[in-house]
Motif scaffolding. Structure first.
Motif, short mmCIF file in Angstrom:
data_model
loop_
_atom_site.label_atom_id
_atom_site.label_comp_id
_atom_site.label_asym_id
_atom_site.label_seq_id
_atom_site.Cartn_x
_atom_site.Cartn_y
_atom_site.Cartn_z
N UNK A 191 0.85 -1.20 0.00
CA UNK A 191 0.00 0.00 0.00
C UNK A 191 0.89 1.24 0.00
N UNK A 192 0.62 2.19 -0.90
CA UNK A 192 1.35 3.46 -0.87
C UNK A 192 0.50 4.56 -1.49
N UNK A 193 0.88 5.80 -1.15
CA UNK A 193 0.23 7.00 -1.70
C UNK A 193 1.20 7.73 -2.61
N UNK A 194 0.70 8.24 -3.73
CA UNK A 194 1.57 9.03 -4.62
C UNK A 194 0.76 10.12 -5.29
N UNK A 195 1.46 11.16 -5.72
CA UNK A 195 0.87 12.19 -6.57
C UNK A 195 1.92 12.65 -7.55
N UNK A 205 -1.32 16.54 -9.27
CA UNK A 205 -1.04 17.13 -7.95
C UNK A 205 -2.11 16.74 -6.93
N UNK A 206 -2.59 15.53 -7.04
CA UNK A 206 -3.63 15.00 -6.16
C UNK A 206 -3.19 13.62 -5.66
N UNK A 207 -3.41 13.34 -4.40
CA UNK A 207 -2.96 12.08 -3.82
C UNK A 207 -3.85 10.91 -4.25
#
Length: 259
Positions: free
Chosen positions: A90-94, A149-151
């Motif tokens: 699991x990870x978050x990116x933008x 530019x949004x997670x």
């Protein structure tokens, strides 16, 4: 009485077991790009050539420059952890650009290219986001409707030897969004040989992005809704902190007046 005496020990064992599934958590808000928050294993190493570098943003996320060739930078574990019958990554990116080119790596489990046995990667490819593996798993979703530019929250879940799920969900969504799954085809996506952030399997295509709140579990039982609700877990902007502090002060003054 003996049963009641055992309850605290049983409760503790249950808590330890439930936490034991989380084998790696990379929280860059502490100012350290490399440490694993849940143990001494799975520490990261930085690969940086030329002038490229992975750095920490003011909000506590990690910035990957996305360069390639002789000028590249990414993070990886250096010990081969082998295969896993099931796992959750699991990870978050933008990013400012979803169409950066071909095979732009967000996360991969090995090096050596697409021919490396049981290797897989999550990448940006043209206008798509993909999960592809050497064993034949190929799940693709369009990024045409994604906001720059949004997670976004990415999950790769190996439910069983031949069952893989791929999710990409926007921050604030009420539930996770399934891009696709590979079940019934006999394809084994691979394992967690290495944890590699910001690079593809061939080490030659790297996505320009920010990344945050990376978690890796050695099973597929974690609640994906809980992971989505966590968000990227960033450091609040100073203005937000001051606003909150001001609200607490004003609230305290109001309560004192009411006494």
């Amino acid at each position: 009485m003996k049963l009641f005496g055992l309850l605290p020990a049983l409760l503790f064992a249950t808590i330890v077991e439930s936490r034991g599934a989380l084998i790696a958590h990379y929280d860059f808000t502490d100012g350290d790009l490399l440490d694993n928050e849940v143990g001494s294993s799975f520490q990261l190493s930085k690969v940086a050539t030329g002038v490229a570098d992975v750095t920490i943003n003011s909000d506590g996320s990690a910035n990957f420059p996305g360069t390639g060739g002789s000028n590249k930078a990414y993070l990886e574990t250096t010990t081969d952890n082998g295969g896993e019958p099931s796992f959750t990554v699991s990870f978050w990116f933008k990013t400012l650009d979803f169409t950066q080119g071909s095979f732009q790596g967000l996360f991969s489990n090995n090096s050596g290219g697409s021919g490396t046995s049981f290797s897989w990667q999550v990448d940006l490819n043209g206008s798509d986001i993909r999960l592809v593996s050497q064993q034949g798993v190929a799940i693709t979703g369009s990024t045409a409707g994604y906001l720059t530019d949004t997670w976004y929250h990415v999950v790769v879940r190996k439910v069983a030897t031949a069952e893989t799920e791929f999710y990409v969900s926007q921050l604030g969504a009420g539930s996770v969004s399934l891009v696709g799954e590979d079940k019934g085809n006999g394809q084994n996506i691979g394992g967690l040989q290495f944890l590699r952030l910001g690079v593809n399997r061939a080490d030659d295509s790297l996505a320009q992005m920010d990344m945050s709140n990376v978690k890796v579990y050695d099973d597929a039982s974690v609640d994906l809704g809980v992971l989505l609700a966590e968000g990227p877990q960033l450091i609040p902007e100073p203005s937000s902190v001051l606003f909150l502090a001001g609200g607490l002060v004003m609230g305290g003054m109001y309560r004192r007046r009411q006494r």
